[in-house]
Design a protein around this motif. Structure first.
Motif: not given
Length: 141
Positions: A1-5
């Motif tokens: 999972x990309x937390x920034x996106x």
């Protein structure tokens, strides 16, 4: 999972919901202000009607108002509002008077002041034009 996106998606959802709520409140305010005076006016009768306005200066004017089958001449100034004269007869307004409201107002005022009309309920001051004519002859009054 990309937390920034995920953070930017949540940020966009929050601003989108905030924008939708503000738009709803602005739209509701617009409709309330636009239609608030129209609901109570269906069965009402117009009690006060402005017949004519004559501006004397930028802050002073004469207003002829019809109230309960009577005409009232009102003076409006920065110092306040005062009733100048009352007439029991309301002048007729039609399409021909709408073209020249100032001259009709002046004619009505001049007729009522010069004739000493019985419909006029307030006393008038003496006309100063006769004293000016006597002073031209060299007589002392």
């Amino acid at each position: 999972m990309n937390t920034h996106t995920d953070m930017w998606v949540e940020f966009a959802k929050s601003f989108g919901m905030l924008f939708a709520i503000l738009a709803f409140f602005l739209l509701a305010l617009y409709f309330v202000r636009r239609y608030s005076g129209r609901f109570g006016a269906r069965g009402s009768v117009e009690l006060v009607k402005v017949l004519s306005v004559h501006h004397l200066s930028p802050k002073e004017k004469l207003v002829l108002v019809s109230v309960q089958n009577e005409s009232v001449l009102i003076g409006v100034s920065p110092a306040g509002i005062s009733s100048l004269a009352r007439f029991s007869k309301i002048p007729e307004t039609g399409p021909e008077t709408a073209l020249e409201p100032v001259t009709e107002f002046q004619n009505l005022l001049q007729k009522s002041l010069m004739k000493g009309n019985n419909d006029h309920k307030m006393p008038l001051k003496n006309d100063s034009s006769s004293s000016c004519a006597d002073s031209d002859k060299g007589e002392v009054s």
